[in-house]
Design a protein around this motif. Structure first.
Motif, PDB file in Angstrom:
ATOM      1  N   ASP A  61     -26.465  -7.584  59.521  1.00  0.00           N
ATOM      2  CA  ASP A  61     -27.197  -8.594  60.304  1.00  0.00           C
ATOM      3  C   ASP A  61     -28.372  -8.060  61.111  1.00  0.00           C
ATOM      4  OD1 ASP A  61     -25.871 -10.725  59.357  1.00  0.00           O
ATOM      5  OD2 ASP A  61     -24.453 -10.884  61.014  1.00  0.00           O
ATOM      6  N   GLY A 116     -31.107  -7.398  59.778  1.00  0.00           N
ATOM      7  CA  GLY A 116     -32.287  -8.025  59.187  1.00  0.00           C
ATOM      8  C   GLY A 116     -32.840  -7.373  57.936  1.00  0.00           C
ATOM      9  N   LYS A 117     -31.964  -6.647  57.244  1.00  0.00           N
ATOM     10  CA  LYS A 117     -32.404  -5.948  56.040  1.00  0.00           C
ATOM     11  C   LYS A 117     -32.939  -6.903  54.976  1.00  0.00           C
ATOM     12  CE  LYS A 117     -29.288  -4.566  53.728  1.00  0.00           C
ATOM     13  NZ  LYS A 117     -28.079  -4.257  53.140  1.00  0.00           N
ATOM     14  N   SER A 118     -32.165  -7.946  54.657  1.00  0.00           N
ATOM     15  CA  SER A 118     -32.602  -8.864  53.597  1.00  0.00           C
ATOM     16  C   SER A 118     -33.847  -9.629  54.000  1.00  0.00           C
ATOM     17  CB  SER A 118     -31.491  -9.856  53.261  1.00  0.00           C
ATOM     18  OG  SER A 118     -30.325  -9.167  52.953  1.00  0.00           O
ATOM     19  N   THR A 119     -33.937  -9.992  55.270  1.00  0.00           N
ATOM     20  CA  THR A 119     -35.114 -10.726  55.734  1.00  0.00           C
ATOM     21  C   THR A 119     -36.356  -9.836  55.617  1.00  0.00           C
ATOM     22  OG1 THR A 119     -33.620 -11.755  57.310  1.00  0.00           O
ATOM     23  CG2 THR A 119     -35.953 -12.209  57.596  1.00  0.00           C
ATOM     24  N   GLN A 143     -34.160 -15.008  51.390  1.00  0.00           N
ATOM     25  CA  GLN A 143     -33.354 -13.939  50.830  1.00  0.00           C
ATOM     26  C   GLN A 143     -33.297 -13.962  49.310  1.00  0.00           C
ATOM     27  OE1 GLN A 143     -29.756 -13.687  53.052  1.00  0.00           O
ATOM     28  NE2 GLN A 143     -30.908 -13.128  54.858  1.00  0.00           N
ATOM     29  N   GLY A 181     -24.248 -14.584  53.931  1.00  0.00           N
ATOM     30  CA  GLY A 181     -25.336 -13.795  54.499  1.00  0.00           C
ATOM     31  C   GLY A 181     -25.101 -12.302  54.376  1.00  0.00           C
ATOM     32  N   ILE A 182     -24.425 -11.892  53.337  1.00  0.00           N
ATOM     33  CA  ILE A 182     -24.243 -10.457  53.163  1.00  0.00           C
ATOM     34  C   ILE A 182     -24.719 -10.039  51.785  1.00  0.00           C
ATOM     35  CG2 ILE A 182     -22.327 -10.005  54.719  1.00  0.00           C
ATOM     36  CD1 ILE A 182     -20.531 -10.461  52.249  1.00  0.00           C
ATOM     37  N   THR A 183     -25.031  -8.773  51.647  1.00  0.00           N
ATOM     38  CA  THR A 183     -25.506  -8.272  50.386  1.00  0.00           C
ATOM     39  C   THR A 183     -24.360  -7.536  49.702  1.00  0.00           C
ATOM     40  OG1 THR A 183     -27.598  -8.012  51.465  1.00  0.00           O
ATOM     41  CG2 THR A 183     -27.351  -6.903  49.367  1.00  0.00           C
ATOM     42  N   ASN A 234     -36.561  -3.889  64.478  1.00  0.00           N
ATOM     43  CA  ASN A 234     -36.749  -5.268  63.996  1.00  0.00           C
ATOM     44  C   ASN A 234     -36.447  -6.306  65.085  1.00  0.00           C
ATOM     45  OD1 ASN A 234     -37.234  -7.339  62.137  1.00  0.00           O
ATOM     46  ND2 ASN A 234     -35.090  -7.385  61.469  1.00  0.00           N
ATOM     47  N   LYS A 235     -36.852  -7.532  64.794  1.00  0.00           N
ATOM     48  CA  LYS A 235     -36.607  -8.715  65.641  1.00  0.00           C
ATOM     49  C   LYS A 235     -37.348  -8.640  66.973  1.00  0.00           C
ATOM     50  CE  LYS A 235     -32.097  -9.486  63.512  1.00  0.00           C
ATOM     51  NZ  LYS A 235     -30.786 -10.096  63.584  1.00  0.00           N
ATOM     52  N   ASP A 257     -39.736 -10.252  67.862  1.00  0.00           N
ATOM     53  CA  ASP A 257     -40.198 -11.587  68.290  1.00  0.00           C
ATOM     54  C   ASP A 257     -39.209 -12.250  69.251  1.00  0.00           C
ATOM     55  OD1 ASP A 257     -38.560 -13.769  66.247  1.00  0.00           O
ATOM     56  OD2 ASP A 257     -38.589 -11.663  65.725  1.00  0.00           O
ATOM     57  N   ALA A 267     -39.207  -9.184  61.064  1.00  0.00           N
ATOM     58  CA  ALA A 267     -39.038  -9.570  59.662  1.00  0.00           C
ATOM     59  C   ALA A 267     -39.163 -11.081  59.536  1.00  0.00           C
ATOM     60  CB  ALA A 267     -37.691  -9.091  59.153  1.00  0.00           C
ATOM     61  N   LYS A 268     -39.040 -11.775  60.657  1.00  0.00           N
ATOM     62  CA  LYS A 268     -39.130 -13.223  60.614  1.00  0.00           C
ATOM     63  C   LYS A 268     -40.590 -13.682  60.583  1.00  0.00           C
ATOM     64  CE  LYS A 268     -37.012 -17.228  62.592  1.00  0.00           C
ATOM     65  NZ  LYS A 268     -36.151 -17.706  63.656  1.00  0.00           N
TER      66      LYS A 268
HETATM   67  P1  GTP Z   1     -26.518  -8.029  55.423  1.00  0.00           P
HETATM   68  O1  GTP Z   1     -27.154  -8.446  54.143  1.00  0.00           O
HETATM   69  O2  GTP Z   1     -25.254  -8.762  55.688  1.00  0.00           O
HETATM   70  O3  GTP Z   1     -26.389  -6.548  55.577  1.00  0.00           O
HETATM   71  O4  GTP Z   1     -27.464  -8.524  56.614  1.00  0.00           O
HETATM   72  P2  GTP Z   1     -28.970  -8.203  56.755  1.00  0.00           P
HETATM   73  O5  GTP Z   1     -29.109  -6.920  57.480  1.00  0.00           O
HETATM   74  O6  GTP Z   1     -29.633  -8.356  55.443  1.00  0.00           O
HETATM   75  O7  GTP Z   1     -29.460  -9.325  57.762  1.00  0.00           O
HETATM   76  P3  GTP Z   1     -30.293 -10.635  57.424  1.00  0.00           P
HETATM   77  O8  GTP Z   1     -31.615 -10.318  56.829  1.00  0.00           O
HETATM   78  O9  GTP Z   1     -29.413 -11.579  56.712  1.00  0.00           O
HETATM   79  O10 GTP Z   1     -30.585 -11.125  58.913  1.00  0.00           O
HETATM   80  C1  GTP Z   1     -29.561 -11.469  59.797  1.00  0.00           C
HETATM   81  C2  GTP Z   1     -30.026 -12.602  60.683  1.00  0.00           C
HETATM   82  O11 GTP Z   1     -31.095 -12.161  61.534  1.00  0.00           O
HETATM   83  C3  GTP Z   1     -30.592 -13.792  59.909  1.00  0.00           C
HETATM   84  O12 GTP Z   1     -30.167 -14.965  60.561  1.00  0.00           O
HETATM   85  C4  GTP Z   1     -32.094 -13.629  60.010  1.00  0.00           C
HETATM   86  O13 GTP Z   1     -32.767 -14.849  59.945  1.00  0.00           O
HETATM   87  C5  GTP Z   1     -32.239 -12.993  61.368  1.00  0.00           C
HETATM   88  N1  GTP Z   1     -33.429 -12.137  61.449  1.00  0.00           N
HETATM   89  C6  GTP Z   1     -33.748 -11.103  60.653  1.00  0.00           C
HETATM   90  N2  GTP Z   1     -34.903 -10.540  61.055  1.00  0.00           N
HETATM   91  C7  GTP Z   1     -35.334 -11.236  62.122  1.00  0.00           C
HETATM   92  C8  GTP Z   1     -36.463 -11.126  63.001  1.00  0.00           C
HETATM   93  O14 GTP Z   1     -37.330 -10.263  62.868  1.00  0.00           O
HETATM   94  N3  GTP Z   1     -36.540 -12.033  64.018  1.00  0.00           N
HETATM   95  C9  GTP Z   1     -35.601 -12.980  64.202  1.00  0.00           C
HETATM   96  N4  GTP Z   1     -35.777 -13.810  65.221  1.00  0.00           N
HETATM   97  N5  GTP Z   1     -34.533 -13.114  63.419  1.00  0.00           N
HETATM   98  C10 GTP Z   1     -34.388 -12.247  62.386  1.00  0.00           C
END
Ligand code: GTP
Length: 598
Positions: free
Chosen positions: A16, A18-21, A41, A53-55, A133-134, A136, A165-166
Motif C-alpha cells: 500500500d 503506492g507501487k502499482s499507482t 492499476q 489491491g494487491i499484486t 511517495n504520496k 500530495d 504517484a497520484k
Molecule cells: P500492493 O500492490 O498491495 O503492494 O500495493 P501498492 O504498493 O501497489 O499500493 P497501491 O498502488 O495500490 O496504492 C495504495 C493506495 O495508496 C491506493 O489507494 C492508491 O490510490 C494510494 N496512493 C498511491 N500513491 C499515492 C499518492 O501519491 N498520493 C495519494 N494521495 N495516494 C496514493
C-alpha cells in the motif's frame, strides 16, 4: 536496441505504499498507455488483485522514454508482489533487474517490508533509487521520511526523489534518474545464451508462456532451447515483449526482457528461477540462485457436495498450471469425505486460491484450519512429515515432535513495544533483539513458531499497535517443542477435520475455548449433542448442545405465503455450507473456529 540504452528495473515497497499507482504513472508518462484508456492499476490484471489491491503475480512492461537531451531509451519495468508469501517471486524479479525504486510512503515511513525488500535488492547488487511517495497528502511528512531513510539505510536526502504517484508530481525527475543512475545490462549478444525465467503463465492455446530476462546471447523463433534445471528441450514458437500488451518480436537479445512460448504443456517445465539456453550453443553455467518454492502451510479442501469432487480436482489442476507453488494430493476424512490436502506458500496464498476456486469455478468448499508441516520422530527410530494433524500417530508411538520456526522482524512506534512483546510472548516467541531505527521507531526481532503466526498474529499485531506495527518473516528451521494432538468428539465420534496440534501448555485452554466456540456455531439438532475435547485419551473439556426442533415458521401464524416461502428460502440458504457429520450438521465456520481462539 543498443544495450547501453536499456534499463531494467523494478519497484519495491511495503504494501500500500503506492507501487502499482507509481507503475501506472510511469506507463502514462512514457506514453505506453493512453491517458484516456488508463484504467487504474493496469499491471494488476487479475480481478482478485484489483479488488484486494494487491499484486499477486510479477508482471513486466516495456516503456519507451526520450530523455531531455533527445536520446531514446528502453525501460523494462518488472512489477513485484509485495506480500511476504511471495518473497521468492520478488527475489526472482529482482534478479532480472539492474536497479530498483525503493518506494516509501511519506505518511507512513519505513515499514517491515521496506526493509525486507531492500535487503533482497541489495543481495542482488541493485542500484537503489529511494522514492518518497504520496507527497500530495496533507499528512505527508517528507522531511521525516528522508531523515528515516538516511538513519536506517544511509541514503542521503538528496539521493531521494519526492513524488506523488497520484498527481504525477516528480515523475519526470524520476524517469531522468532511472536513466542516469541505473546501469545498463552487462551481458553480450555474442556469448552463449543465458535467459532467466522470472515468471510464467499458462495459455490454453500457446501453452506455457515464460517471462524471461536475457542475460547473454539471443533467442530467435524456431531455436531449440533447453531448460537447465530439468534438461527438457523445446522449439520456440513465439517471442514477444510487453508493450504493455503482448507484442510479437523476431528475437530477444542480451539485456532485453520479454516472453517466449514453445508448446510447453506443463508449468513445471518452466520453473521460475531456471535458466534457458539454446541447444546448438549452450552455456555451461546456469544463472545463480535456482530453488523451487516450497509450501509452508497446508489445509484440507472438501466440496460441500460430494459430487463436486472431480470438479474440484480439475479446478486445482487448472490453477496449478499457473502457480507452480500450489500443491495438492487426494485426502479422505471420515468427517468430510473425499477432498484434497493442499499446500500453499502462506495464508494469503491460501485465501486467494480458495477464493478463486469458489468464484471462478463455482465450487462450494469446506476448508479445514490451516496447519504447518511437523516432523515426527517415532519411537521406532523413523521420522516422518505430518501435514494434517489427524495423521499424527498415537501418543505412545511418538518420541518427539519438531515444528517450523521463523525469524520475525517487527517495526513499530516505541509506544507499543510493551503490548507487542507481550503478544510475541503469548505466541511462544523467543526474544532476540531490539534496535532503535530512529528515536521513536523500533525494530523488534523474535523467533516464532510458524504455526502461531499463521492464524491471527497479524490481526492482533495491528490491533494492539493501533495499526502502526508492520511485520515480515523468513523461514528459520525446525525445532523440537512440546506438542500434543487434540481431538474433538461430536456425539462421541472423533471429527478428524477438527483435530489440531497444539503446545502442551496451551492444550487445556485451547480445548475449552474450542468446545465453547463449537457450541455457539453448531446449530441445535433434534437431539442432544455432546462436544468433547480430548488429549492423550483424556477428556479435557466438555460442552453440550441442547436438543431443539427449530421451526422457522412458528412466527408466521398469519399465513402469508410469500413470507413463509422467504423464510424457508433463507433457512435453505443457511443450510448450504453444512456438512453432515454422522447425524450432526456442522457449518463451515466450525472448521475455522480454531482460528478464533484467544
Ligand atoms: P500492493 O500492490 O498491495 O503492494 O500495493 P501498492 O504498493 O501497489 O499500493 P497501491 O498502488 O495500490 O496504492 C495504495 C493506495 O495508496 C491506493 O489507494 C492508491 O490510490 C494510494 N496512493 C498511491 N500513491 C499515492 C499518492 O501519491 N498520493 C495519494 N494521495 N495516494 C496514493
Amino acid at each position: 536496441m543498443d544495450q547501453s540504452r536499456i534499463r531494467n528495473f523494478c519497484i519495491i515497497a511495503h504494501i500500500d505504499h503506492g507501487k502499482s499507482t507509481l507503475a501506472d504513472r510511469l506507463l502514462e508518462y512514457t506514453g505506453a498507455v493512453d491517458k484516456r484508456e488508463m484504467t487504474e492499476q493496469v499491471l494488476d490484471s487479475m480481478d482478485l488483485e484489483r479488488e484486494r489491491g494487491i499484486t499477486i503475480k510479477a508482471r513486466a512492461v516495456r516503456l519507451n522514454y526520450q530523455a531531455a537531451d533527445g536520446e531514446k531509451y528502453l525501460l523494462n519495468l518488472i512489477d513485484t508482489p509485495g506480500h511476504v508469501d511471495f518473497t521468492y517471486e520478488v527475489s526472482r524479479s529482482l534478479a532480472a533487474c539492474e536497479g530498483a525504486l525503493l518506494v516509501v510512503d511519506a505518511t507512513q515511513g519505513v515499514e517491515a517490508q521496506t526493509i525486507a525488500n531492500l535487503y533482497l535488492a541489495l543481495e542482488h547488487d541493485l542500484e537503489i533509487i529511494p522514492v518518497i511517495n504520496k507527497v500530495d497528502l496533507p499528512s505527508a511528512d517528507p522531511e521525516r521520511t528522508l531523515k528515516q531513510i538516511e538513519e536506517v539505510f544511509g541514503y542521503k536526502p538528496e539521493e531521494a526523489i519526492l513524488v506523488s504517484a497520484k498527481t504525477g508530481q516528480g515523475v519526470d525527475a524520476l524517469l531522468a534518474a532511472i536513466v542516469q543512475r541505473i546501469p545498463p545490462p552487462k551481458g553480450s549478444t555474442s556469448e552463449p545464451t543465458q535467459a532467466l525465467i522470472f515468471d510464467s503463465q499458462y495459455d490454453s492455446y500457446k501453452g506455457v508462456i515464460a517471462y524471461v530476462r536475457m542475460f547473454n546471447g539471443q533467442i530467435r523463433i524456431g531455436d531449440k532451447i533447453r531448460m537447465m534445471a530439468t534438461g527438457k528441450e523445446f522449439e520456440v514458437t513465439e517471442l514477444g515483449v510487453f508493450a504493455p500488451e503482448m507484442t510479437p518480436v523476431e528475437k530477444l537479445a542480451s539485456g532485453e526482457v520479454g516472453f517466449l512460448a514453445a508448446s510447453i504443456k506443463n508449468v513445471k517445465d518452466t520453473q521460475v528461477g531456471d535458466t534457458v539456453t539454446t541447444v546448438d550453443r549452450p552455456t555451461a553455467t546456469p544463472l545463480p540462485g535456482y530453488r523451487s518454492a516450497k509450501p509452508m502451510v497446508y489445509c484440507g479442501l472438501y466440496p460441500v457436495e460430494n459430487v463436486d469432487y472431480t470438479n474440484l480436482r480439475d479446478a486445482l489442476e487448472r490453477l496449478q498450471l499457473n502457480d507452480a507453488a500450489l500443491t495438492f494430493e487426494p485426502e479422505t476424512s471420515t468427517a468430510l469425505g473425499f477432498g484434497f490436502r493442499c499446500g500453499f506458500l502462506g495464508l494469503l496464498h491460501m485465501e486467494i486460491i480458495q477464493e478463486r476456486l469458489e468464484r471462478e469455478y463455482n465450487l462450494e468448499l469446506i476448508a479445514t484450519a490451516p496447519s504447518v508441516v511437523y516432523i515426527v520422530h517415532l519411537t521406532n527410530g523413523e521420522t516422518k512429515e505430518v501435514r494434517n494433524p489427524s495423521d499424527l500417530p498415537g501418543f505412545g508411538f511418538i518420541e518427539h515432535l519438531e515444528e517450523p520456526f521463523v525469524n520475525a522482524n517487527i517495526i513499530l512506534p516505541h509506544d507499543f513495544v510493551g503490548p507487542i512483546m507481550e503478544l510475541c510472548q503469548e505466541k511462544r516467541g523467543l526474544y532476540k533483539s531490539m534496535e532503535y531505527l530512529t528515536t521513536d521507531r523500533v525494530l523488534l526481532h523474535y523467533e516464532l513458531p510458524l504455526a502461531e503466526i499463521l492464524v491471527d498474529f497479524y490481526d492482533k499485531l495491528k490491533s494492539r499497535s493501533k495499526g502502526y506495527a508492520s511485520f515480515d518473516y523468513d523461514f528459520l528451521g525446525y525445532r523440537e517443542t512440546d506438542l500434543v494432538r487434540l481431538d474433538i468428539l461430536l456425539n462421541g465420534k472423533p471429527v478428524d477435520a477438527l483435530s489440531a496440534i497444539v503446545h502442551k501448555d496451551k492444550a487445556y485452554h485451547y480445548g475449552r475455548q474450542l468446545a465453547r466456540k463449537l457450541k455457539e456455531l453448531i446449530p441445535q439438532q433434534l437431539f442432544e449433542v455432546p462436544i468433547q475435547a480430548v488429549v492423550n485419551n483424556k477428556v479435557i473439556a466438555r460442552e453440550t448442545i441442547r436438543a431443539l426442533r427449530k421451526d422457522v415458521l412458528a412466527k408466521c401464524y398469519g399465513g402469508d405465503v410469500t413470507r413463509k416461502r422467504k423464510l424457508l428460502e433463507k433457512q435453505k440458504e443457511g443450510k448450504k455450507r453444512m456438512k453432515q457429520l454422522g447425524t450432526v450438521e456442522v457449518p463451515q465456520e466450525a472448521f475455522f473456529a480454531v482460528l478464533k481462539i484467544d
